[in-house]
Design a protein around this motif. Structure first.
Motif, PDB file in Angstrom:
ATOM      1  N   TYR B  93       0.841  -1.206   0.000  1.00  0.00           N
ATOM      2  CA  TYR B  93       0.000   0.000   0.000  1.00  0.00           C
ATOM      3  C   TYR B  93       0.875   1.254   0.000  1.00  0.00           C
ATOM      4  O   TYR B  93       0.676   2.168  -0.804  1.00  0.00           O
ATOM      5  CB  TYR B  93      -0.897  -0.032   1.232  1.00  0.00           C
ATOM      6  CG  TYR B  93      -1.827   1.140   1.385  1.00  0.00           C
ATOM      7  CD1 TYR B  93      -3.059   1.156   0.752  1.00  0.00           C
ATOM      8  CD2 TYR B  93      -1.482   2.224   2.186  1.00  0.00           C
ATOM      9  CE1 TYR B  93      -3.922   2.224   0.904  1.00  0.00           C
ATOM     10  CE2 TYR B  93      -2.345   3.300   2.342  1.00  0.00           C
ATOM     11  CZ  TYR B  93      -3.567   3.291   1.701  1.00  0.00           C
ATOM     12  OH  TYR B  93      -4.421   4.353   1.854  1.00  0.00           O
ATOM     13  N   PHE B 161      -2.540  -3.255  -6.463  1.00  0.00           N
ATOM     14  CA  PHE B 161      -2.794  -1.901  -5.964  1.00  0.00           C
ATOM     15  C   PHE B 161      -2.509  -0.867  -7.047  1.00  0.00           C
ATOM     16  O   PHE B 161      -3.184   0.142  -7.151  1.00  0.00           O
ATOM     17  CB  PHE B 161      -1.929  -1.597  -4.736  1.00  0.00           C
ATOM     18  CG  PHE B 161      -2.459  -2.200  -3.461  1.00  0.00           C
ATOM     19  CD1 PHE B 161      -3.687  -2.845  -3.439  1.00  0.00           C
ATOM     20  CD2 PHE B 161      -1.733  -2.123  -2.290  1.00  0.00           C
ATOM     21  CE1 PHE B 161      -4.177  -3.413  -2.266  1.00  0.00           C
ATOM     22  CE2 PHE B 161      -2.218  -2.674  -1.108  1.00  0.00           C
ATOM     23  CZ  PHE B 161      -3.437  -3.319  -1.099  1.00  0.00           C
ATOM     24  N   MET B 183      -7.676   1.977   3.748  1.00  0.00           N
ATOM     25  CA  MET B 183      -7.272   0.636   3.371  1.00  0.00           C
ATOM     26  C   MET B 183      -8.445  -0.331   3.476  1.00  0.00           C
ATOM     27  O   MET B 183      -8.722  -1.088   2.567  1.00  0.00           O
ATOM     28  CB  MET B 183      -6.142   0.192   4.303  1.00  0.00           C
ATOM     29  CG  MET B 183      -4.897  -0.254   3.564  1.00  0.00           C
ATOM     30  SD  MET B 183      -3.699  -1.017   4.656  1.00  0.00           S
ATOM     31  CE  MET B 183      -2.837   0.353   5.320  1.00  0.00           C
ATOM     32  N   ILE B 187      -9.656   0.462  -0.422  1.00  0.00           N
ATOM     33  CA  ILE B 187      -8.675  -0.260  -1.236  1.00  0.00           C
ATOM     34  C   ILE B 187      -8.857  -1.779  -1.158  1.00  0.00           C
ATOM     35  O   ILE B 187      -8.893  -2.469  -2.179  1.00  0.00           O
ATOM     36  CB  ILE B 187      -7.252   0.151  -0.832  1.00  0.00           C
ATOM     37  CG1 ILE B 187      -7.051   1.649  -1.061  1.00  0.00           C
ATOM     38  CG2 ILE B 187      -6.216  -0.637  -1.616  1.00  0.00           C
ATOM     39  CD1 ILE B 187      -7.373   2.112  -2.472  1.00  0.00           C
TER      40      ILE B 187
END
Lengths: 375, 274, 308
Positions: B93, B161, B183, B187
């Motif tokens: 990330y 990602f 997150m 994501i």
């Protein structure tokens, strides 16, 4: 609603041995009025998006301060700045419904469900997307996504709106419609708004004040009308208005009112008359907008402030006709009435509206005219 | 665009034939697993026989210890994959959405640790594990599997990602989400299919791992690889049982592997082939 | 491995933490530290041991050994055997897997009924645990009396072969190749399928024949993919262990002792940490010869796949 103040803001990405010349944004100063609609405009790479991202806090500032309503937010994280942003790509969360997209920020703030629903529905009604609330972003058209992105910003009821080229992914017709709608929305909400675009038409039609940028530097900050009438330099003059202003290079005459060379002799009149008093003999560039040139019949006795040349290109647009005329070494664009018939290769005479002329110093490219004080 | 010429039919037949030859050892193992021990160990192989589940019963019965090893395999593979993801996801990330000047170096460094041969680090790890009492210890083995799969996980999660526009992270940021919230809520839901396939691949590789299991475990923490390897001196005595145990070990992975084919190419080649 | 390049902000000001988003360091640190502790620290320790006197059977003998361990290693014929065996195993398996894999990839790149099933069957061996591979081949296929190959040979009127005794290295190569042909097939097939369609059409319009099409479009495109396959397989083949452990245990004699097996034996049977560490350093260097190229390639490709 808030006053945003940027003081000497600098952005430097700081590669090896970088100095002020590499600043992506250089000493940016601007104080907005409360509820003002500011447009940042300029060609790509001019620093307009970087400036907006610094206001958002997505980009650290290398120098200066940014404050919102007197609070210095230079070191405050984006989420604590009370701003909302509309992204060029819309940046809708693909896995959430329209409702959830708009509610996301409110849920993070832990607002009660009833209020979230009320606010989202209110915003959806304003934007005419109430019937789409259950859909996922991928099931929406470009225009609808755009509205959702706006909706996500307005439900927040932030102090400042930031919009980064929000219309650039829409087709031409939709863009014009949305332009008007964003302006209407701004009237209604009266939230201080920064709007980034590379399109000068968008800037002129939407901005209350426009910041024209080039290479990280502010070229001019003014209202649309004043940008058009009193451009500060050649770049602004050429950037604002379509088709672009014509530029002819000459020398300021001994009479301190005219600029001339062997192909033309143009004398300033009206408010501009006395502007060149201190510049006799200076190398200068005269600017004339195409709409300030008009057709002169061959038998017309007028001979002063006339450009003579040969028609090279004729583009009838319906309402008006654009022609390009070769005047000595210069290609001059003029906008003439559409009923006039001109043919390629024919000689033509064009009359200048001398109270609209611009004069720039040939070296510094800055305007030699004195703009009247802003009202 | 199907090819119906003679040549085309021959090529198709050849493809089937080759596929069968490649698959045959597995098929033969499968057949043997359903034989009695007498049927399995014959000079002239039996292709037709009455199938029996006896060998599976023997392989699975209490005394065989199969379940003990299977449990170790499941725990070490699953836990190492989960721990790996837990470490890899934040790293990926940071690198995917907040690249710095050092990001490329860090990523390449991570990937390159995959290419250090296990024997290059075997001896110190063995000695240190011995000191710490981690030999024949499931936690110790699991951490080794984690280290083994980490480069792969970091790389794969990173590449998934990278396919997510950074705008979404910024939008969430402005919407007031913390890093953890971005997150978790933005994501991860979007990258979930990718993360799942990365995890699946790590699971397969950990399950099939034998070098570390053979050198670092004995019985307590031994995995199925160690158990199956113990048949190496069987010399024909337990072919059916060995086959049955092998089938039980291999079959789930082959099935999972078929699902992971496409992602496997992307993962194992570190994106060089997509 | 070079040390991380230290990025210093250009002017005197200390770098401010990024206002927006993530505490990058805190997110990265766990993974980086973990990999450092589990891979880099042991690697350095291996290097250290390689220059130490260290035998678990003689704990009283310690101290700096200089290059003694390397000298002993270089005078040990088993080491040389293992090095040659390693290279033979890598080389032969590479040739077999890549050529057969390429052939199969071309075969499976055609459209035909049941292609999915056939491909899936052909790929299956890759997912078989190497330990199982070793045992199945050793017992049920290679066995000189009861093995299936012996039966086939007898039916063809030939004398059955005791594969692992007569052709031990060939047997290992066959097993390794069986496992890895699917890998080459899968990757090369992916490569073939990602051939730019418009390029093929363009070259056909230009009047190229099948061979020219293959030569000028397919080969250059596949070249990259082949490169990756060769490098990756080399690194994996260099570390083959389970197939040897379960079948020949490095024998007969040293016929199938490769470098990993040599290190394993030195450490776990002769308890000589020094020599096995020296050999381990050799194995790392050998692997690095391949991986440096591969890593360069990966690093070069790093950002080409992303949109930004």
């Amino acid at each position: 609603m808030a006053i945003v103040e940027l003081k000497d803001v600098v952005k430097n990405y700081g590669g090896k041995g970088s100095d002020a010349a590499d600043n992506a944004v250089d000493s940016f100063n601007l104080t907005t009025k409360d509820g003002e609609f500011i447009v940042l405009v300029g060609p790509s790479g001019c620093g307009k998006t970087t400036t907006m991202r610094m206001i958002a806090g997505l980009e650290n500032i290398s120098g200066g301060t940014i404050s919102i309503d007197g609070r210095d937010v230079s070191q405050v994280a984006p989420k604590d700045r009370d701003i909302a942003m509309v992204f060029q790509s819309y940046a809708l969360y693909p896995h959430m419904s329209v409702f959830e997209n708009m509610a996301f920020a409110l849920r993070l703030k832990k607002l009660p469900d009833a209020e979230i629903t009320a606010r989202v529905q209110e915003a959806a009604k304003v934007l005419d997307i109430a019937h789409l609330l259950e859909r996922k972003p991928r099931a929406l058209s470009g225009g609808q996504r755009q509205r959702v992105a706006l909706g996500r910003a307005i439900v927040r009821q932030p102090q400042v709106f930031l919009m980064d080229e929000p219309l650039s992914n829409l087709d031409a017709k939709l863009r014009v419609d949305m332009r008007a709608e964003i302006v209407k929305l701004h009237r209604k909400l009266a939230v201080t708004t920064f709007y980034v675009t590379h399109d000068q038409v968008e800037a002129m039609t939407m901005g209350q004040r426009i910041v024209v940028m080039l290479n990280g530097k502010i070229q001019q900050i003014d209202t649309p009308q004043r940008l058009y009438e009193w451009p500060a330099n050649i770049f602004v003059a050429g950037f604002i208005g379509t088709p672009s202003m014509n530029f002819l290079r000459g020398k300021v005459g001994a009479d301190k009112r005219s600029v001339a060379n062997e192909h033309f002799n143009l004398t300033l009149t009206g408010a501009r008359g006395g502007a060149l008093a201190a510049h006799a003999g200076t190398e200068a560039i005269v600017g004339i907008r195409p709409e300030h040139l008009s057709y002169l019949a061959p038998n017309d006795p007028i001979a002063e402030n006339v450009l003579s040349g040969v028609v090279e290109v004729v583009e009838p647009l319906g309402s008006v006709t654009m022609i390009q005329v070769q005047v000595g070494p210069y290609r001059v664009t003029a906008q003439i009435e559409s009923h006039l018939t001109v043919a390629m290769g024919e000689p033509i005479r064009l009359r200048c509206q001398t109270d609209k002329l611009q004069v720039f110093d040939a070296t510094s490219e800055q305007s030699l005219l004195q703009a009247p004080a802003a009202s | 665009m199907k090819d119906r010429t003679i040549g085309g039919i021959l090529l198709t037949a050849l493809a089937y034939f080759v596929a069968l030859v490649m698959f045959f050892p597995i098929l033969w193992m499968l057949l043997t697993a359903f034989k009695t021990e007498q049927n399995a160990f014959t000079i002239d192989p039996h292709f037709l026989f009455v199938p029996t589940l006896d060998s599976f019963r023997v392989a699975l019965e209490q005394g065989s210890g199969y379940l003990h090893y299977a449990l170790n395999s499941v725990v070490s593979a699953v836990v190492s994959t989960l721990v790996g993801l837990l470490l890899a996801i934040p790293a990926a990330y940071a690198m995917a959405f907040f690249p710095t000047k050092r990001t490329d170096f860090t990523l390449v460094w991570m990937v390159s640790t995959k290419f250090i041969p296990a024997v290059g680090v075997l001896i110190p790890i063995y000695l240190v594990y011995k000191q710490l009492g981690l030999l024949d210890n499931l936690a110790g083995l699991t951490l080794l599997f984690t280290a083994m799969n980490m480069p792969l996980l970091v790389w794969m999660v990173y590449s998934y990602f990278k396919d997510i526009p950074k705008d979404l992270v910024e939008a969430a940021d402005i919407d007031g989400a913390t890093t953890l919230q971005t997150m978790r809520k933005v994501i991860l839901p979007l990258a979930l299919p990718g993360i799942a396939s990365a995890g699946l691949l790590a699971l397969i590789l950990a399950w099939n791992e034998s070098f570390w299991s053979l050198t670092m475990t004995d019985h307590t923490a031994a995995t199925l690889a160690v158990y199956i390897a113990s048949f190496k001196s069987a010399e024909g005595l337990f072919w059916a049982k060995m086959s049955a145990a092998s089938v039980l070990t291999v079959a789930p992975i082959i099935v999972l592997g078929w699902f992971a084919q496409r992602q496997m190419v992307r993962g194992l080649t570190f994106g060089a082939v997509k | 491995m070079s040390s991380p390049a230290v990025a210093v902000p250009s002017r005197g000001k200390p770098a401010k933490a990024n206002l927006s988003g993530a505490p990058v360091r805190r997110l990265l640190a766990p993974a980086v530290i973990f990999m450092f502790v589990w891979m880099i620290v042991p690697l350095v320790m291996t290097l250290y041991y390689a220059f130490r006197r260290y035998n678990l059977m003689m704990p009283e003998v310690t101290g700096f050994a200089g290059i003694t361990n390397f000298k002993l290693m270089f005078t040990d014929p088993t080491f040389w055997d293992s090095l040659i065996n390693t290279l033979v195993l890598v080389g032969a398996s590479l040739v077999i897997t890549v050529s057969v894999g390429l052939g199969l990839a071309i075969l499976f790149n055609r459209t035909f009924a049941g292609r999915g099933v056939a491909r899936t069957l052909a790929i299956a061996p890759f997912f078989v645990m190497p330990v199982v591979t070793g045992l199945i081949w050793k017992n049920m296929l290679f066995h000189p009396v009861y093995g299936l190959l012996a039966w086939v040979f007898r039916h063809l009127g030939l004398n059955p072969i005791d594969w692992l005794a007569q052709y031990p290295m060939l047997s290992i190569i066959i097993m390794v190749s069986w496992e890895w042909i699917p890998f080459a097939l899968l990757i090369l097939l992916t490569g073939l399928q990602s051939l730019p369609e418009d390029q093929i059409e363009a070259v056909r319009l230009d009047g190229a024949n099948r061979w020219q099409e293959f030569r000028h479009i397919v080969v250059p495109h596949l070249g990259q993919v082949l490169y990756v396959v060769v490098m990756l397989e080399s690194i994996f083949f260099l570390t083959s262990f389970a197939e040897i452990y379960t079948t020949t245990s490095g024998g007969p004699g040293t016929a199938t002792t490769n470098l990993p097996y040599y290190i394993y034996q030195s450490a776990f049977f002769q308890y000589d940490i020094g020599i096995s560490s020296a050999a381990a350093i050799g194995a790392v260097i050998l692997a690095n010869i391949f991986s440096i190229f591969l890593i360069r390639f990966v690093a070069g490709n790093l950002n080409t796949g992303s949109r930004r």
